[in-house]
Design a protein around this motif. Structure first.
Motif, short mmCIF file in Angstrom:
data_model
loop_
_atom_site.label_atom_id
_atom_site.label_comp_id
_atom_site.label_asym_id
_atom_site.label_seq_id
_atom_site.Cartn_x
_atom_site.Cartn_y
_atom_site.Cartn_z
N SER A 3 0.80 -1.21 0.00
CA SER A 3 0.00 0.00 0.00
C SER A 3 0.84 1.26 0.00
CB SER A 3 -0.94 -0.01 1.21
OG SER A 3 -1.82 -1.11 1.14
N SER A 4 1.95 1.26 0.71
CA SER A 4 2.78 2.46 0.80
C SER A 4 3.45 2.79 -0.53
CB SER A 4 3.84 2.30 1.89
OG SER A 4 4.71 1.22 1.58
N ASP A 5 3.62 1.79 -1.41
CA ASP A 5 4.25 2.01 -2.71
C ASP A 5 3.25 2.38 -3.80
OD1 ASP A 5 6.77 1.47 -1.72
OD2 ASP A 5 6.59 -0.68 -2.14
N ASN A 7 0.90 5.04 -4.76
CA ASN A 7 0.50 6.40 -4.46
C ASN A 7 0.50 7.23 -5.74
OD1 ASN A 7 3.27 7.37 -4.91
ND2 ASN A 7 3.74 6.38 -2.95
N ARG A 8 0.20 8.51 -5.58
CA ARG A 8 0.08 9.40 -6.74
C ARG A 8 1.32 9.37 -7.62
NH1 ARG A 8 -1.47 15.85 -6.63
NH2 ARG A 8 -0.66 16.36 -8.71
N GLU A 147 -4.65 12.93 -3.87
CA GLU A 147 -3.70 11.92 -3.42
C GLU A 147 -4.41 10.58 -3.39
OE1 GLU A 147 -2.43 12.14 0.65
OE2 GLU A 147 -4.27 13.11 1.30
N ILE A 148 -3.65 9.52 -3.57
CA ILE A 148 -4.19 8.16 -3.48
C ILE A 148 -3.79 7.61 -2.12
CG2 ILE A 148 -4.09 5.82 -4.41
CD1 ILE A 148 -3.48 7.02 -7.14
N VAL A 149 -4.78 7.17 -1.37
CA VAL A 149 -4.52 6.65 -0.03
C VAL A 149 -5.20 5.30 0.14
CG1 VAL A 149 -4.24 8.93 1.01
CG2 VAL A 149 -6.50 7.88 0.96
N TYR A 150 -4.68 4.53 1.06
CA TYR A 150 -5.28 3.23 1.38
C TYR A 150 -5.98 3.33 2.71
CZ TYR A 150 -5.88 -1.75 2.26
OH TYR A 150 -6.42 -2.97 2.53
N ASP A 156 -8.25 1.16 -1.65
CA ASP A 156 -7.70 2.37 -2.24
C ASP A 156 -8.81 3.40 -2.46
OD1 ASP A 156 -5.11 1.23 -2.51
OD2 ASP A 156 -5.79 0.19 -4.32
#
Length: 216
Positions: A3-5, A7-8, A147-150, A156
């Motif tokens: 998830s941390s990888d 992103n936007r 921003e793209i967040v989990y 997502d």
């Protein structure tokens, strides 16, 4: 990709690399897992948040993969228009490439491409459905502040954060089909995403019903 990888910035880089490879002649390039994941996000939100030129390359690749797999598995029945499979496929690509901005049926299009086998059993019916979704005139704006967040238990999400909007704990506004989500709880994010989906689906059904009817 964890998830941390996802992103936007990483999605943007992957989209651009994929688009550049395709336009350089590598049309059969496999879709990487992170971009399959992005298509899933697109099917849930319908938010156009990257350059349409690079998004279109991804959608075209997915469209070709899906209809080719259907054709191989289920064959193809020519309809009254007398177009064979390859002609119909090239017509779909031409329709997609005719958009200078994302069609406002973008969310539904991504959903059909990802969940095609759950919704269609015959190749020509799948292609009819895609053709209807690409026979619209309305388009979506590109939302650049996001921003793209989990979110745990949801997955997502795309959080839109206009630079001039004050921080708040609620949905501040809906403009041009894009939600401005500010510091929402997971439950609020989920509710607002569903509301956005319903709006997009209603708009899609309204315009598609006014287009040229295609025999099923």
């Amino acid at each position: 990709m964890n998830s941390s990888d996802f992103n936007r910035e990483t999605v943007d880089a992957s989209l651009r690399e994929f688009s550049t490879s395709r336009t350089s002649g590598n049309a059969n390039l496999p879709i990487p897992p992170d971009l399959e994941r992005f298509l899933g996000l697109l099917s849930k939100t319908g938010v156009a948040c990257y350059s349409w030129a690079v998004m279109r390359e991804l959608i075209e690749a997915k469209l070709v993969n899906v209809v080719d797999e259907f054709h191989e598995k289920n064959g193809f029945v020519e309809q009254k228009c007398k177009r064979n499979f390859e002609k119909r496929k090239s017509d779909l690509i031409e329709l997609l490439r005719g958009f200078e901005m994302p069609p406002f049926t973008l969310q539904r299009l991504a959903e059909v491409l990802i969940h095609s086998e759950e919704q269609y059993k015959l190749t020509h019916k799948l292609m009819n459905g895609i053709e209807k979704l690409l026979s619209v005139t309305g388009t979506l704006p590109i939302c650049s502040d996001f921003e793209i967040v989990y979110v745990e238990d949801i997955g997502d999400v795309i959080r839109l954060e206009p630079a001039e909007s004050p921080k708040s704990n609620h949905l501040t506004k809906i403009e041009n089909g894009c939600e401005d989500l500010m510091e929402l709880s997971p439950a609020q994010e989920y509710q607002n995403t569903n509301a956005h989906n319903n709006i997009q689906e209603d708009q899609s059904q309204a315009e598609v019903s006014n287009q040229m009817q295609i025999d099923f």
